[in-house]
Write a protein that holds these residues in place. Sequence first.
Motif, PDB file in Angstrom:
ATOM      1  N   HIS A 187      26.867  49.214   4.075  1.00 46.19           N
ATOM      2  CA  HIS A 187      26.059  49.985   3.123  1.00 46.19           C
ATOM      3  C   HIS A 187      26.685  51.362   2.865  1.00 46.19           C
ATOM      4  O   HIS A 187      27.876  51.534   3.019  1.00 46.19           O
ATOM      5  CB  HIS A 187      24.616  50.072   3.604  1.00 46.19           C
ATOM      6  N   GLY A 188      25.885  52.343   2.457  1.00 40.97           N
ATOM      7  CA  GLY A 188      26.411  53.670   2.142  1.00 40.97           C
ATOM      8  C   GLY A 188      26.064  54.103   0.734  1.00 40.97           C
ATOM      9  O   GLY A 188      25.822  53.277  -0.155  1.00 40.97           O
ATOM     10  N   THR A 223      25.065  52.548  11.059  1.00 44.74           N
ATOM     11  CA  THR A 223      26.333  51.806  11.070  1.00 44.74           C
ATOM     12  C   THR A 223      27.522  52.762  11.003  1.00 44.74           C
ATOM     13  O   THR A 223      28.559  52.515  11.629  1.00 44.74           O
ATOM     14  CB  THR A 223      26.408  50.810   9.900  1.00 44.74           C
ATOM     15  N   LEU A 224      27.371  53.861  10.270  1.00 46.66           N
ATOM     16  CA  LEU A 224      28.451  54.848  10.206  1.00 46.66           C
ATOM     17  C   LEU A 224      28.632  55.531  11.559  1.00 46.66           C
ATOM     18  O   LEU A 224      29.763  55.744  12.017  1.00 46.66           O
ATOM     19  CB  LEU A 224      28.162  55.880   9.116  1.00 46.66           C
ATOM     20  N   LYS A 225      27.526  55.867  12.207  1.00 43.73           N
ATOM     21  CA  LYS A 225      27.601  56.527  13.514  1.00 43.73           C
ATOM     22  C   LYS A 225      28.299  55.631  14.535  1.00 43.73           C
ATOM     23  O   LYS A 225      29.175  56.079  15.293  1.00 43.73           O
ATOM     24  CB  LYS A 225      26.190  56.873  13.992  1.00 43.73           C
ATOM     25  N   ILE A 226      27.931  54.350  14.553  1.00 43.14           N
ATOM     26  CA  ILE A 226      28.570  53.399  15.469  1.00 43.14           C
ATOM     27  C   ILE A 226      30.050  53.265  15.141  1.00 43.14           C
ATOM     28  O   ILE A 226      30.912  53.255  16.035  1.00 43.14           O
ATOM     29  CB  ILE A 226      27.869  52.028  15.378  1.00 43.14           C
ATOM     30  N   SER A 227      30.371  53.184  13.856  1.00 42.02           N
ATOM     31  CA  SER A 227      31.759  52.997  13.423  1.00 42.02           C
ATOM     32  C   SER A 227      32.629  54.195  13.778  1.00 42.02           C
ATOM     33  O   SER A 227      33.788  54.039  14.191  1.00 42.02           O
ATOM     34  CB  SER A 227      31.804  52.745  11.913  1.00 42.02           C
ATOM     35  N   LEU A 228      32.089  55.395  13.626  1.00 39.45           N
ATOM     36  CA  LEU A 228      32.856  56.596  13.958  1.00 39.45           C
ATOM     37  C   LEU A 228      33.136  56.670  15.459  1.00 39.45           C
ATOM     38  O   LEU A 228      34.241  57.045  15.879  1.00 39.45           O
ATOM     39  CB  LEU A 228      32.107  57.844  13.485  1.00 39.45           C
ATOM     40  N   ARG A 240      34.672  53.517   4.937  1.00 35.87           N
ATOM     41  CA  ARG A 240      34.026  54.760   4.501  1.00 35.87           C
ATOM     42  C   ARG A 240      33.861  55.660   5.713  1.00 35.87           C
ATOM     43  O   ARG A 240      33.633  55.182   6.824  1.00 35.87           O
ATOM     44  CB  ARG A 240      32.682  54.504   3.813  1.00 35.87           C
ATOM     45  N   GLU A 241      33.984  56.965   5.488  1.00 35.89           N
ATOM     46  CA  GLU A 241      33.858  57.929   6.578  1.00 35.89           C
ATOM     47  C   GLU A 241      32.704  58.890   6.353  1.00 35.89           C
ATOM     48  O   GLU A 241      32.511  59.827   7.120  1.00 35.89           O
ATOM     49  CB  GLU A 241      35.169  58.703   6.745  1.00 35.89           C
ATOM     50  N   GLY A 242      31.946  58.665   5.288  1.00 35.88           N
ATOM     51  CA  GLY A 242      30.788  59.492   4.986  1.00 35.88           C
ATOM     52  C   GLY A 242      29.767  58.660   4.238  1.00 35.88           C
ATOM     53  O   GLY A 242      29.852  57.429   4.192  1.00 35.88           O
TER      54      GLY A 242
END
Length: 355
Positions: free
Chosen positions: A168-169, A186-191, A208-210
């Motif tokens: 998503h994002g 999902t972004l937090k886990i990925s980072l 994606r990074e943001g």
Amino acid sequence: MLSSGGFSLKALASLILACSFLLAYSSGELPLFDERGNRIALLPVHELKGEKYILLDDLCPAFNARQRYVPITGEILVLIRGHRVKLKIGSRDAVVDGFSRRKALTRAPLLISDRPALPLEFITDLLPELLGVSISYDPSRSALFISSPTAPAPERGGVIGVVIDPGHGGPDDGITLRGISEKELTLKISLKLSEKLRERGFRVLLTREGDEGVSRLARINAASASGADLFISIHLVPSISPLKRGFRIFLNRPWREVEIEGAAAPVELRATQSKLDKLAERLKAELEGLGMNGAIYRLPLSALAGLNVPALLFEPGFLTNDADRALLTDDDFLSSMADAICRAIEGVYGEGKGR
């Protein structure tokens, strides 16, 4: 009734309206060329007030799609490459795969001689996301051009590459529950995972990074161009039952079952399927070591289709379950989970070799 020379004003108004429509309406043909310059289709095109439309009956055969139109409701269903696209006459909304995605067209579908027609942007903007190709319109040549995204394979230098895809994002929040959105988690886990993999010497690419929206086509292209050894897409999952919990690991099928026409040509994944199976089993064992429970599934998910990189989709838990939600919002647990994923990858692929 008022008349002029035996000709009613009502009839005159109808004639003027019909003439104005004819002046604003024209038809022609729109060729579709592949990247080698070969004409692969010729689409009848209808132009109304400067905007181009293609009849659904002409569009679907050209792209190997099926369609259904319900005149009473004006609803349109297009089935293409495992995707379901719902549209409606007079509405700009396009709903893809059962409300999982929405796209607003700038022009709505309409009727031409009582037959449904879609705006040109349906082909140039929406179809590329579903087919994994690039489709552009050249107004100077009045032609469409379709091509597969290509990019030179990067120099890998023996370093193991991993693409991490936070689900998503942007405007697509995914699941949102009690102030927690899937796109943020999902972004937090990925980072966290990317940081730990890089510390171990892996080459990592994030789709994606943001908080930006990334189309499925862009995610496929990024992975295909990266020359990576592994693609991990991270999502969360809801359930109508608050008691359901645990992780889920989905593996992509061999490429012949998931190939998308026009996407970067998938590699023969059968040779790597055994390694991917081992990774799934190793990851399951590592997560169970953290006290988690879950299962492995082998299904042809559209999120993994068309990739030329061995891929898995990882759902670490159910946001609708209180216990899972507590774990997934605990920073210490997320760090431990990221370490467990790293150990599983190292156990199958070896060390990153980039240190």
